[in-house]
Design a protein around this motif. Structure first.
Motif, PDB file in Angstrom:
ATOM      1  N   ARG A  45       0.833  -1.219   0.000  1.00 32.95           N
ATOM      2  CA  ARG A  45       0.000   0.000   0.000  1.00 32.95           C
ATOM      3  C   ARG A  45       0.861   1.259   0.000  1.00 32.95           C
ATOM      4  N   ILE A  46       1.880   1.276   0.847  1.00 37.60           N
ATOM      5  CA  ILE A  46       2.749   2.456   0.910  1.00 37.60           C
ATOM      6  C   ILE A  46       3.541   2.598  -0.389  1.00 37.60           C
ATOM      7  N   GLU A  47       3.995   1.477  -0.945  1.00 43.52           N
ATOM      8  CA  GLU A  47       4.734   1.525  -2.208  1.00 43.52           C
ATOM      9  C   GLU A  47       3.878   2.148  -3.314  1.00 43.52           C
ATOM     10  N   ALA A  48       2.612   1.771  -3.367  1.00 46.67           N
ATOM     11  CA  ALA A  48       1.721   2.326  -4.394  1.00 46.67           C
ATOM     12  C   ALA A  48       1.588   3.833  -4.236  1.00 46.67           C
ATOM     13  N   VAL A  49       1.469   4.292  -3.008  1.00 51.65           N
ATOM     14  CA  VAL A  49       1.373   5.737  -2.752  1.00 51.65           C
ATOM     15  C   VAL A  49       2.671   6.438  -3.159  1.00 51.65           C
ATOM     16  N   MET A  50       3.809   5.830  -2.845  1.00 52.09           N
ATOM     17  CA  MET A  50       5.096   6.435  -3.197  1.00 52.09           C
ATOM     18  C   MET A  50       5.279   6.511  -4.712  1.00 52.09           C
ATOM     19  N   ARG A  51       4.818   5.505  -5.420  1.00 48.35           N
ATOM     20  CA  ARG A  51       4.931   5.540  -6.886  1.00 48.35           C
ATOM     21  C   ARG A  51       4.013   6.617  -7.469  1.00 48.35           C
ATOM     22  N   ASP A  52       2.823   6.777  -6.893  1.00 47.74           N
ATOM     23  CA  ASP A  52       1.936   7.869  -7.319  1.00 47.74           C
ATOM     24  C   ASP A  52       2.577   9.220  -7.022  1.00 47.74           C
ATOM     25  N   LEU A  53       3.157   9.328  -5.830  1.00 52.78           N
ATOM     26  CA  LEU A  53       3.833  10.572  -5.462  1.00 52.78           C
ATOM     27  C   LEU A  53       4.954  10.883  -6.439  1.00 52.78           C
ATOM     28  N   ARG A  54       5.713   9.880  -6.809  1.00 51.76           N
ATOM     29  CA  ARG A  54       6.801  10.089  -7.774  1.00 51.76           C
ATOM     30  C   ARG A  54       6.265  10.638  -9.093  1.00 51.76           C
ATOM     31  N   ASN A  55       5.228  10.002  -9.611  1.00 53.63           N
ATOM     32  CA  ASN A  55       4.662  10.450 -10.883  1.00 53.63           C
ATOM     33  C   ASN A  55       4.125  11.877 -10.797  1.00 53.63           C
ATOM     34  N   GLN A  56       3.414  12.168  -9.724  1.00 55.39           N
ATOM     35  CA  GLN A  56       2.842  13.502  -9.562  1.00 55.39           C
ATOM     36  C   GLN A  56       3.937  14.550  -9.370  1.00 55.39           C
ATOM     37  N   ALA A  57       4.981  14.209  -8.618  1.00 52.21           N
ATOM     38  CA  ALA A  57       6.083  15.153  -8.410  1.00 52.21           C
ATOM     39  C   ALA A  57       6.823  15.419  -9.717  1.00 52.21           C
ATOM     40  N   ASN A  58       6.993  14.391 -10.540  1.00 56.13           N
ATOM     41  CA  ASN A  58       7.627  14.595 -11.844  1.00 56.13           C
ATOM     42  C   ASN A  58       6.789  15.514 -12.729  1.00 56.13           C
ATOM     43  N   GLU A  59       5.471  15.362 -12.673  1.00 57.98           N
ATOM     44  CA  GLU A  59       4.591  16.255 -13.435  1.00 57.98           C
ATOM     45  C   GLU A  59       4.742  17.699 -12.956  1.00 57.98           C
ATOM     46  N   GLU A  60       4.798  17.880 -11.648  1.00 53.30           N
ATOM     47  CA  GLU A  60       4.971  19.232 -11.088  1.00 53.30           C
ATOM     48  C   GLU A  60       6.324  19.811 -11.499  1.00 53.30           C
ATOM     49  N   ALA A  61       7.345  18.969 -11.525  1.00 51.53           N
ATOM     50  CA  ALA A  61       8.670  19.436 -11.942  1.00 51.53           C
ATOM     51  C   ALA A  61       8.636  19.912 -13.392  1.00 51.53           C
ATOM     52  N   ASP A  62       7.966  19.159 -14.236  1.00 50.38           N
ATOM     53  CA  ASP A  62       7.857  19.551 -15.646  1.00 50.38           C
ATOM     54  C   ASP A  62       7.125  20.876 -15.796  1.00 50.38           C
ATOM     55  N   LYS A  63       6.042  21.042 -15.033  1.00 51.55           N
ATOM     56  CA  LYS A  63       5.291  22.308 -15.086  1.00 51.55           C
ATOM     57  C   LYS A  63       6.156  23.475 -14.611  1.00 51.55           C
ATOM     58  N   ALA A  64       6.858  23.265 -13.505  1.00 54.61           N
ATOM     59  CA  ALA A  64       7.711  24.333 -12.962  1.00 54.61           C
ATOM     60  C   ALA A  64       8.810  24.696 -13.951  1.00 54.61           C
ATOM     61  N   TRP A  65       9.392  23.692 -14.590  1.00 52.09           N
ATOM     62  CA  TRP A  65      10.460  23.954 -15.565  1.00 52.09           C
ATOM     63  C   TRP A  65       9.915  24.751 -16.745  1.00 52.09           C
ATOM     64  N   ALA A  66       8.720  24.396 -17.187  1.00 58.22           N
ATOM     65  CA  ALA A  66       8.101  25.106 -18.308  1.00 58.22           C
ATOM     66  C   ALA A  66       7.821  26.572 -17.954  1.00 58.22           C
ATOM     67  N   ARG A  67       7.562  26.831 -16.670  1.00 53.72           N
ATOM     68  CA  ARG A  67       7.318  28.209 -16.213  1.00 53.72           C
ATOM     69  C   ARG A  67       8.611  28.916 -15.820  1.00 53.72           C
ATOM     70  N   ARG A  68       9.739  28.251 -16.093  1.00 52.54           N
ATOM     71  CA  ARG A  68      11.064  28.804 -15.774  1.00 52.54           C
ATOM     72  C   ARG A  68      11.253  29.028 -14.266  1.00 52.54           C
ATOM     73  N   LYS A  69      10.720  28.112 -13.511  1.00 51.49           N
ATOM     74  CA  LYS A  69      10.861  28.145 -12.046  1.00 51.49           C
ATOM     75  C   LYS A  69      11.824  27.028 -11.643  1.00 51.49           C
ATOM     76  N   GLY A  70      13.097  27.251 -11.945  1.00 53.66           N
ATOM     77  CA  GLY A  70      14.123  26.239 -11.725  1.00 53.66           C
ATOM     78  C   GLY A  70      14.190  25.682 -10.312  1.00 53.66           C
ATOM     79  N   PRO A  71      14.168  26.542  -9.280  1.00 49.60           N
ATOM     80  CA  PRO A  71      14.243  26.006  -7.917  1.00 49.60           C
ATOM     81  C   PRO A  71      13.072  25.081  -7.572  1.00 49.60           C
TER      82      PRO A  71
END
Length: 79
Positions: free
Chosen positions: A26-52
């Motif tokens: 159960r925890i592994e599934a949540v962590m994998r979802d978190l990974r995917n969602q965090a990667n999506e947020e990283a892509d959005k931030a990069w596209a907005r030129r928000k490097g940090p």
């Protein structure tokens, strides 16, 4: 994974591996979802030129992946 997971060396990482299989799954599934969602947020931030913020979200994704891997190994992958 093609590297030694640094969490495997920590007592907390070993404690995660000692959890019952159902809990680990159960925890592994949540962590994998978190990974995917965090990667999506990283892509959005990069596209907005928000490097940090992009770096922050990539770090979240990396740690989530490490935790998920520790959980998927169970006690057989303990160091």
């Amino acid at each position: 994974m093609g590297y030694i997971n640094p969490l495997l060396k920590l007592p907390a990482g070993k404690a995660l591996q000692a959890l019952p299989a159902a809990d680990r799954q159960r925890i592994e599934a949540v962590m994998r979802d978190l990974r995917n969602q965090a990667n999506e947020e990283a892509d959005k931030a990069w596209a907005r030129r928000k490097g940090p913020m992009a770096a922050y979200w990539r770090a979240v994704a990396t740690y989530a992946r490490h935790v998920a891997h520790v959980l998927s190994c169970g006690t057989k992958g303990a160091v």
